[in-house]
Write a protein that holds these residues in place. Structure first.
Motif, mmCIF file in Angstrom:
data_model
loop_
_atom_site.group_PDB
_atom_site.id
_atom_site.type_symbol
_atom_site.label_atom_id
_atom_site.label_comp_id
_atom_site.label_asym_id
_atom_site.label_seq_id
_atom_site.Cartn_x
_atom_site.Cartn_y
_atom_site.Cartn_z
ATOM 1 N N LYS A 88 12.545 -5.804 18.761
ATOM 2 C CA LYS A 88 12.898 -4.576 18.050
ATOM 3 C C LYS A 88 14.414 -4.355 18.092
ATOM 4 O O LYS A 88 15.033 -3.994 17.082
ATOM 5 N N GLU A 89 15.013 -4.598 19.263
ATOM 6 C CA GLU A 89 16.467 -4.452 19.396
ATOM 7 C C GLU A 89 17.185 -5.447 18.488
ATOM 8 O O GLU A 89 18.193 -5.115 17.864
ATOM 9 N N LEU A 90 16.658 -6.670 18.414
ATOM 10 C CA LEU A 90 17.267 -7.701 17.567
ATOM 11 C C LEU A 90 17.208 -7.282 16.092
ATOM 12 O O LEU A 90 18.200 -7.402 15.359
ATOM 13 N N MET A 91 16.058 -6.760 15.674
ATOM 14 C CA MET A 91 15.931 -6.305 14.296
ATOM 15 C C MET A 91 16.924 -5.185 13.992
ATOM 16 O O MET A 91 17.569 -5.171 12.935
ATOM 17 N N GLU A 92 17.086 -4.261 14.923
ATOM 18 C CA GLU A 92 17.988 -3.130 14.705
ATOM 19 C C GLU A 92 19.451 -3.583 14.673
ATOM 20 O O GLU A 92 20.264 -3.022 13.921
ATOM 21 N N LEU A 93 19.781 -4.600 15.465
ATOM 22 C CA LEU A 93 21.150 -5.120 15.479
ATOM 23 C C LEU A 93 21.488 -5.857 14.188
ATOM 24 O O LEU A 93 22.602 -5.739 13.656
ATOM 25 N N ILE A 94 20.521 -6.628 13.689
ATOM 26 C CA ILE A 94 20.771 -7.524 12.555
ATOM 27 C C ILE A 94 20.327 -6.919 11.230
ATOM 28 O O ILE A 94 20.847 -7.266 10.171
ATOM 29 N N GLU A 95 19.328 -6.038 11.288
ATOM 30 C CA GLU A 95 18.731 -5.431 10.094
ATOM 31 C C GLU A 95 18.113 -6.475 9.171
ATOM 32 O O GLU A 95 18.273 -6.436 7.958
ATOM 33 N N GLU A 96 17.439 -7.421 9.789
ATOM 34 C CA GLU A 96 16.647 -8.407 9.058
ATOM 35 C C GLU A 96 15.305 -8.554 9.769
ATOM 36 O O GLU A 96 15.143 -8.121 10.918
ATOM 37 N N THR A 97 14.350 -9.175 9.110
ATOM 38 C CA THR A 97 13.012 -9.336 9.673
ATOM 39 C C THR A 97 13.024 -10.326 10.836
ATOM 40 O O THR A 97 13.663 -11.380 10.765
ATOM 41 N N VAL A 98 12.300 -9.979 11.895
ATOM 42 C CA VAL A 98 12.267 -10.777 13.118
ATOM 43 C C VAL A 98 10.828 -11.228 13.392
ATOM 44 O O VAL A 98 9.878 -10.462 13.190
ATOM 45 N N PHE A 99 10.686 -12.473 13.848
ATOM 46 C CA PHE A 99 9.364 -13.042 14.133
ATOM 47 C C PHE A 99 9.312 -13.638 15.539
ATOM 48 O O PHE A 99 10.332 -14.018 16.106
ATOM 49 N N MET A 100 8.089 -13.727 16.063
ATOM 50 C CA MET A 100 7.812 -14.547 17.247
ATOM 51 C C MET A 100 6.593 -15.402 16.937
ATOM 52 O O MET A 100 5.655 -14.933 16.278
ATOM 53 N N ALA A 101 6.619 -16.669 17.407
ATOM 54 C CA ALA A 101 5.485 -17.565 17.156
ATOM 55 C C ALA A 101 5.239 -18.445 18.373
ATOM 56 O O ALA A 101 6.149 -18.687 19.184
ATOM 57 N N VAL A 102 4.011 -18.909 18.494
ATOM 58 C CA VAL A 102 3.628 -19.845 19.558
ATOM 59 C C VAL A 102 3.009 -21.082 18.908
ATOM 60 O O VAL A 102 2.756 -21.115 17.696
ATOM 61 N N LEU A 103 2.756 -22.086 19.732
ATOM 62 C CA LEU A 103 2.199 -23.352 19.252
ATOM 63 C C LEU A 103 0.703 -23.405 19.516
ATOM 64 O O LEU A 103 0.242 -23.061 20.602
ATOM 65 N N ALA A 104 -0.060 -23.841 18.507
ATOM 66 C CA ALA A 104 -1.504 -24.016 18.671
ATOM 67 C C ALA A 104 -1.955 -25.190 17.808
ATOM 68 O O ALA A 104 -1.809 -25.152 16.584
ATOM 69 N N ASP A 105 -2.479 -26.229 18.448
ATOM 70 C CA ASP A 105 -2.993 -27.408 17.732
ATOM 71 C C ASP A 105 -1.972 -27.976 16.746
ATOM 72 O O ASP A 105 -2.277 -28.218 15.573
ATOM 73 N N GLN A 106 -0.738 -28.153 17.230
ATOM 74 C CA GLN A 106 0.352 -28.750 16.455
ATOM 75 C C GLN A 106 0.743 -27.932 15.226
ATOM 76 O O GLN A 106 1.343 -28.437 14.292
ATOM 77 N N GLU A 107 0.406 -26.649 15.241
ATOM 78 C CA GLU A 107 0.845 -25.756 14.176
ATOM 79 C C GLU A 107 1.440 -24.494 14.785
ATOM 80 O O GLU A 107 1.153 -24.132 15.934
ATOM 81 N N LEU A 108 2.268 -23.853 13.997
ATOM 82 C CA LEU A 108 2.911 -22.618 14.402
ATOM 83 C C LEU A 108 1.974 -21.449 14.112
ATOM 84 O O LEU A 108 1.378 -21.376 13.038
#
Length: 253
Positions: A88-108
């Motif tokens: 949330k802090e990163l989004m507010e600093l940059i004002e762009e969409t922010v994502f988080m992802a993990v790995l599952a079965d060789q896909e994001l």
């Protein structure tokens, strides 16, 4: 109100977790600026309780009793919840969409998305899946995973063109991944969606293994105007989340 002896024990654990070859009582006391006599007393108590051990060089190291404690802590962590405030802090600093992802079965797999007030149109959404080779988040995984896993992935995957910018040559992709590892972040230059530019950085656990990745994505022209600032804040927030997972960055890294 803090308890001084408890604080000192915690500082000892933190110090030894960053020095896996161990340290002497003198080195510990000098590094933490503690009296050697009280440091000695704490070390002996922790040693007797198996929270510390002694290695072949007669240096004190973290002990076996901490293993189940650490494992229980790791199992109780929810990485997306841990990272929410930083995202949330990163989004507010940059004002762009922010994502988080993990790995599952060789896909994001996307586990978090925080839109800015100038949100972008994208096919990425929490729970959605994407290939590794053509996304910023995926390439962060490929750049920082162990070499055997990366080689296995590249040997089995077909690099299909998603856009005109998708890298479909494996040698070129491997060169880019080495570059990303050196600089500490990866780039998706319209390789997954036309017009979309993405910068991504890895999240490490206490063993230094990548557990997730976070990214900032937006229209290419807008992203390039503040690219240096985005990279700075992105890497800092990635470091902050990694620290919550117990990762201790080695000096010079």
């Amino acid at each position: 109100m803090s308890v001084k002896s408890a604080e000192r024990v915690l500082r000892i654990f933190e110090l030894l977790s960053a020095n896996i070859d161990g340290m002497t009582i003198k080195e510990i006391s000098e590094t933490l600026q503690l009296p050697q006599s009280s440091t000695s007393g704490l070390i002996k108590t922790l040693l007797n309780e198996n929270y510390l051990s002694v290695n072949q060089q007669n240096h004190f190291i973290l002990g076996p009793k901490l293993i189940p404690v650490g494992n229980a802590a790791m199992e109780s962590l929810d990485i997306s919840s841990l990272g929410h405030s930083s995202l949330k802090e990163l989004m507010e600093l940059i004002e762009e969409t922010v994502f988080m992802a993990v790995l599952a079965d060789q896909e994001l797999v996307y586990v978090a998305k925080i839109d800015s007030n100038r949100s972008i149109r994208t096919s990425a959404y929490p729970g959605g899946q994407k290939p590794l080779y053509c996304t910023g988040l995926g390439k962060a995984y490929l750049a920082f995973m162990n070499e055997a896993d990366r080689a296995d992935y590249l040997n089995t995957i077909e690099l299909k063109p998603i856009t005109k910018q998708t890298i479909t040559d494996k040698e070129k992709l491997e060169e880019k991944l080495q570059e990303y590892k050196q600089q500490g972040y990866s780039i998706d230059n319209e390789e997954n969606e036309d017009g979309l530019y993405c910068l991504a950085a890895p999240i490490f656990d206490m063993k230094g293994a990548i557990q997730a990745a976070i990214s900032v994505a937006g229209p290419k022209e807008r992203m390039l105007r503040q690219e240096d600032s985005i990279i700075k804040h992105l890497k800092q927030k990635a470091n902050d989340i990694s620290a919550k997972l117990g990762y201790v960055r080695k000096e010079g890294v």
